[in-house]
Design a protein around this motif. Structure first.
Motif, PDB file in Angstrom:
ATOM      1  N   GLN A  46       0.847  -1.186   0.000  1.00 49.44           N
ATOM      2  CA  GLN A  46       0.000   0.000   0.000  1.00 49.44           C
ATOM      3  C   GLN A  46       0.885   1.239   0.000  1.00 49.44           C
ATOM      4  O   GLN A  46       1.868   1.309   0.733  1.00 49.44           O
ATOM      5  N   ALA A  47       0.533   2.223  -0.814  1.00 49.51           N
ATOM      6  CA  ALA A  47       1.290   3.479  -0.868  1.00 49.51           C
ATOM      7  C   ALA A  47       0.878   4.353   0.306  1.00 49.51           C
ATOM      8  O   ALA A  47      -0.313   4.540   0.565  1.00 49.51           O
ATOM      9  N   GLN A  48       1.888   4.857   1.044  1.00 43.91           N
ATOM     10  CA  GLN A  48       1.617   5.739   2.176  1.00 43.91           C
ATOM     11  C   GLN A  48       2.890   6.474   2.563  1.00 43.91           C
ATOM     12  O   GLN A  48       3.982   6.112   2.153  1.00 43.91           O
ATOM     13  N   ILE A  49       2.735   7.518   3.375  1.00 44.94           N
ATOM     14  CA  ILE A  49       3.862   8.294   3.866  1.00 44.94           C
ATOM     15  C   ILE A  49       3.736   8.401   5.379  1.00 44.94           C
ATOM     16  O   ILE A  49       2.665   8.701   5.903  1.00 44.94           O
TER      17      ILE A  49
ATOM     18  N   LYS B 183      10.915   4.026 -11.998  1.00 41.26           N
ATOM     19  CA  LYS B 183       9.480   4.000 -11.684  1.00 41.26           C
ATOM     20  C   LYS B 183       9.213   4.346 -10.221  1.00 41.26           C
ATOM     21  O   LYS B 183       8.294   5.104  -9.913  1.00 41.26           O
ATOM     22  N   ALA B 184      10.004   3.791  -9.317  1.00 46.67           N
ATOM     23  CA  ALA B 184       9.794   4.069  -7.891  1.00 46.67           C
ATOM     24  C   ALA B 184      10.093   5.536  -7.583  1.00 46.67           C
ATOM     25  O   ALA B 184       9.377   6.163  -6.799  1.00 46.67           O
ATOM     26  N   ASN B 185      11.141   6.098  -8.205  1.00 46.36           N
ATOM     27  CA  ASN B 185      11.459   7.514  -7.968  1.00 46.36           C
ATOM     28  C   ASN B 185      10.326   8.415  -8.432  1.00 46.36           C
ATOM     29  O   ASN B 185       9.968   9.374  -7.745  1.00 46.36           O
ATOM     30  N   ARG B 186       9.748   8.114  -9.577  1.00 43.97           N
ATOM     31  CA  ARG B 186       8.616   8.913 -10.065  1.00 43.97           C
ATOM     32  C   ARG B 186       7.408   8.765  -9.141  1.00 43.97           C
ATOM     33  O   ARG B 186       6.688   9.731  -8.870  1.00 43.97           O
TER      34      ARG B 186
ATOM     35  N   VAL C 187       7.538   8.171  -5.927  1.00 43.61           N
ATOM     36  CA  VAL C 187       7.848   8.941  -4.720  1.00 43.61           C
ATOM     37  C   VAL C 187       7.581  10.420  -4.965  1.00 43.61           C
ATOM     38  O   VAL C 187       7.001  11.104  -4.115  1.00 43.61           O
ATOM     39  N   MET C 188       7.981  10.921  -6.123  1.00 42.88           N
ATOM     40  CA  MET C 188       7.747  12.333  -6.436  1.00 42.88           C
ATOM     41  C   MET C 188       6.248  12.646  -6.483  1.00 42.88           C
ATOM     42  O   MET C 188       5.817  13.688  -5.984  1.00 42.88           O
ATOM     43  N   ARG C 189       5.459  11.741  -7.053  1.00 41.63           N
ATOM     44  CA  ARG C 189       4.002  11.939  -7.068  1.00 41.63           C
ATOM     45  C   ARG C 189       3.443  11.935  -5.645  1.00 41.63           C
ATOM     46  O   ARG C 189       2.592  12.753  -5.292  1.00 41.63           O
TER      47      ARG C 189
ATOM     48  N   ARG D 239       4.075  18.585  -9.108  1.00 47.37           N
ATOM     49  CA  ARG D 239       5.224  17.694  -9.250  1.00 47.37           C
ATOM     50  C   ARG D 239       6.438  18.381  -9.852  1.00 47.37           C
ATOM     51  O   ARG D 239       7.572  18.003  -9.588  1.00 47.37           O
ATOM     52  N   THR D 240       6.213  19.396 -10.664  1.00 38.42           N
ATOM     53  CA  THR D 240       7.318  20.094 -11.312  1.00 38.42           C
ATOM     54  C   THR D 240       8.177  20.866 -10.318  1.00 38.42           C
ATOM     55  O   THR D 240       9.277  21.281 -10.657  1.00 38.42           O
ATOM     56  N   ARG D 241       7.701  21.061  -9.099  1.00 41.65           N
ATOM     57  CA  ARG D 241       8.468  21.781  -8.073  1.00 41.65           C
ATOM     58  C   ARG D 241       9.323  20.847  -7.218  1.00 41.65           C
ATOM     59  O   ARG D 241       9.953  21.285  -6.271  1.00 41.65           O
ATOM     60  N   ILE D 242       9.325  19.563  -7.543  1.00 42.99           N
ATOM     61  CA  ILE D 242      10.080  18.581  -6.772  1.00 42.99           C
ATOM     62  C   ILE D 242      11.199  18.029  -7.636  1.00 42.99           C
ATOM     63  O   ILE D 242      10.963  17.601  -8.769  1.00 42.99           O
ATOM     64  N   LYS D 243      12.422  18.037  -7.085  1.00 47.62           N
ATOM     65  CA  LYS D 243      13.581  17.537  -7.816  1.00 47.62           C
ATOM     66  C   LYS D 243      14.368  16.582  -6.927  1.00 47.62           C
ATOM     67  O   LYS D 243      14.563  16.849  -5.741  1.00 47.62           O
TER      68      LYS D 243
END
Length: 83
Positions: free
Chosen positions: A16-19, A42-45, A47-49, A59-63
């Motif tokens: 399950q996706a969670q933070i 894929k996992a990095n993308r 995480v950014m989402r 999302r464009t503000r995260i690097k």
């Protein structure tokens, strides 16, 4: 605009996706669980989402700054956010 550096520990292929926010070695770290596999970024993308949703920023503000192929990563977020 303020830039915030966020430390993240990633768990790919989670059920399950969670933070969650945790204290690791005296530092507040976001533990991000994503269902994506750690292949071809894929996992990095994912995480950014997840971070974009969590902090309510585009999302464009995260690097990704460091840790592209490690569990421990650092991201810069072009917004005034706190962990």
């Amino acid at each position: 605009m303020t830039t915030t550096i966020v430390s993240v520990r990633v768990t790919p292929k989670a059920t399950q996706a969670q933070i969650k926010v945790e204290d690791i070695e005296g530092q507040r770290v976001l533990r991000v669980y994503v269902t994506a596999a750690p292949e071809d970024g894929k996992a990095n993308r994912a995480v950014m989402r997840a971070l974009a949703d969590y902090f309510d920023v585009p999302r464009t503000r995260i690097k990704l700054l460091s840790g592209a192929k490690q569990r421990d990563k650092r991201f810069s977020i072009d917004a005034d956010v706190s962990v």
